[in-house]
Design an enzyme around this catalytic site. Structure first.
Site, PDB file in Angstrom:
ATOM      1  N   THR A 184      -0.694  -0.508   6.110  1.00 49.95           N
ATOM      2  CA  THR A 184      -0.307  -0.879   4.707  1.00 49.95           C
ATOM      3  C   THR A 184      -0.220  -2.388   5.918  1.00 49.95           C
ATOM      4  O   THR A 184       0.365  -2.814   6.723  1.00 49.95           O
ATOM      5  CB  THR A 184       0.886   0.062   4.582  1.00 49.95           C
ATOM      6  N   GLY A 185      -0.109  -3.485   5.310  1.00 51.06           N
ATOM      7  CA  GLY A 185       0.640  -5.125   5.689  1.00 51.06           C
ATOM      8  C   GLY A 185      -1.178  -5.663   5.005  1.00 51.06           C
ATOM      9  O   GLY A 185      -1.197  -5.788   4.030  1.00 51.06           O
ATOM     10  N   HIS A 186      -1.165  -6.606   6.004  1.00 44.14           N
ATOM     11  CA  HIS A 186      -2.082  -7.436   5.631  1.00 44.14           C
ATOM     12  C   HIS A 186      -3.550  -7.122   6.188  1.00 44.14           C
ATOM     13  O   HIS A 186      -4.017  -6.731   7.503  1.00 44.14           O
ATOM     14  CB  HIS A 186      -2.040  -9.047   6.482  1.00 44.14           C
TER      15      HIS A 186
ATOM     16  N   ARG B 163     -12.105  -9.128  -4.472  1.00 41.62           N
ATOM     17  CA  ARG B 163     -10.956  -9.084  -3.014  1.00 41.62           C
ATOM     18  C   ARG B 163     -11.145  -7.364  -2.967  1.00 41.62           C
ATOM     19  O   ARG B 163     -10.212  -6.722  -3.483  1.00 41.62           O
ATOM     20  CB  ARG B 163      -9.510  -9.939  -3.105  1.00 41.62           C
ATOM     21  N   VAL B 164     -11.253  -6.514  -1.501  1.00 42.33           N
ATOM     22  CA  VAL B 164     -10.855  -5.944  -1.216  1.00 42.33           C
ATOM     23  C   VAL B 164     -10.505  -5.974   0.454  1.00 42.33           C
ATOM     24  O   VAL B 164     -11.110  -6.541   1.117  1.00 42.33           O
ATOM     25  CB  VAL B 164     -12.523  -5.236  -1.019  1.00 42.33           C
ATOM     26  N   GLY B 165      -9.006  -5.150   0.539  1.00 44.79           N
ATOM     27  CA  GLY B 165      -8.763  -5.265   1.700  1.00 44.79           C
ATOM     28  C   GLY B 165      -8.960  -3.723   2.556  1.00 44.79           C
ATOM     29  O   GLY B 165     -10.258  -3.198   2.733  1.00 44.79           O
ATOM     30  N   ASP B 166      -7.804  -3.689   3.062  1.00 46.19           N
ATOM     31  CA  ASP B 166      -8.026  -2.439   4.499  1.00 46.19           C
ATOM     32  C   ASP B 166      -8.568  -1.095   3.996  1.00 46.19           C
ATOM     33  O   ASP B 166      -8.571  -0.426   4.765  1.00 46.19           O
ATOM     34  CB  ASP B 166      -7.201  -2.489   5.487  1.00 46.19           C
TER      35      ASP B 166
ATOM     36  N   THR C 131       0.558  -1.470   0.324  1.00 47.03           N
ATOM     37  CA  THR C 131      -0.233   0.229   0.010  1.00 47.03           C
ATOM     38  C   THR C 131       0.540   1.343   0.098  1.00 47.03           C
ATOM     39  O   THR C 131       1.722   1.218   0.259  1.00 47.03           O
ATOM     40  CB  THR C 131      -0.986   0.103   1.378  1.00 47.03           C
TER      41      THR C 131
END
Length: 304
Positions: free
Chosen positions: A226-228, A203-206, A175
């Site tokens: 940023t990250g998982h 898929r949508v992340g944070d 990110t």
């Protein structure tokens, strides 16, 4: 063996900008180049503040600079999904009125952070998804550039590696993000990403989720993570860090505790940057690298 949690912080003074280029595992020989890219973006954001612009304008400008830099996993050069296409997520938030805008699963546009800003300015909805996000963008005058204009050879190589079941070492990170404090004491945050290499379609992340990837409240602080992404969503890490600052912790301690909690509670890795209302900035990561930069009226710093 897990990476040690690394944290750093300082004092911005009257105004300043902090950016990150993504937590991950960039090859050691490329990390300085990523830090230089972050510094260019932070300087661009600071110039907005020097000219009297708002924190919101500054984080948008800094994030756009990172989106336009093909070193990073956002905008042009973002990672590819399982179909070999770019799908962007982004969000932006200001801390005075808590206004926010976001887009997710957006295809075919070069600067999703500015489309998220348009959603914030419009004010009717916070989050637009997929074709609805693209329709909103076109209605606001944004011109599609098409998939091919967004795809780089580095992104294709990363996808090929991921399809073979290996982690694409040397990828920029997960990110990009920016936080800022302006001369009026107002805070803002922005986050943008291409997501995870070889992610499932849809898929949508944070990054577009307010409270998970982005949060700003003038009474607490401004945060970009940023990250998982799945872990960030489950624990609402951006809001968690902000609440630590609301409780009196300085930015560095707030993000460090949040990243520790992310790892300790569910075993996820990542990083975050933050500015608190008193002008302290902080960053923390539990990954091998996270490029970053900070700029303020009297100085600048960067690292990885």
């Amino acid at each position: 063996m897990s990476e040690p949690i690394v944290s750093q912080g300082g004092l911005l003074g009257r105004f300043g900008v902090v950016v990150h280029g993504g937590a991950g595992n960039v090859k050691p020989e490329r990390r300085a180049k990523h830090a230089e890219g972050c510094l260019r973006a932070a300087r661009a954001g600071l110039e907005v503040l020097r000219q009297g612009g708002s924190a919101l304008d500054a984080v948008e400008r800094a994030a756009r600079a990172l989106e336009d830099d093909t070193l990073f996993n956002a905008g042009t050069g973002a990672c590819l999904d399982e179909e070999g296409r770019v799908a962007h997520d982004a969000s932006i938030m200001e801390g005075k009125g808590l206004a926010a805008g976001a887009v997710c699963d957006l295809r075919g546009f070069a600067n999703p952070i500015s489309i998220a800003r348009a959603a914030l300015d419009d004010g009717r909805h916070v989050l637009y998804a997929s074709e609805g996000a693209a329709r909103f963008a076109r209605a606001r005058g944004f011109v599609p550039v098409g998939d091919e204009a967004l795809v780089t050879e580095a992104a294709r190589e990363a996808l090929a590696t991921a399809r073979q079941g290996a982690m694409p070492m040397g990828w920029a990170g997960n990110t990009i993000g920016a936080v800022a404090l302006d001369g009026h004491g107002l805070l803002a945050a922005a986050t943008s990403t291409g997501g995870v290499v070889n992610k499932r379609v849809g898929r949508v992340g944070d990054s577009p989720i307010i409270g998970a990837g982005t949060y700003a409240d003038d009474e607490a602080g401004a945060v970009s993570t940023t990250g998982h992404g799945e872990g960030m969503i489950r624990l609402c890490i951006a809001r968690t860090a902000a609440e630590h600052m609301r409780g009196g912790l300085a930015a560095e301690e707030a993000v460090r505790r949040s990243i520790e909690h992310l790892r300790g509670r569910i075993g996820s890795t990542g990083g975050a940057i933050a500015i608190d209302p008193r002008g302290h900035y902080g960053l923390s990561r539990s990954t091998a690298s996270m490029s970053w930069a900070a700029t303020w009226a009297e100085g600048e710093a960067s690292g990885f």
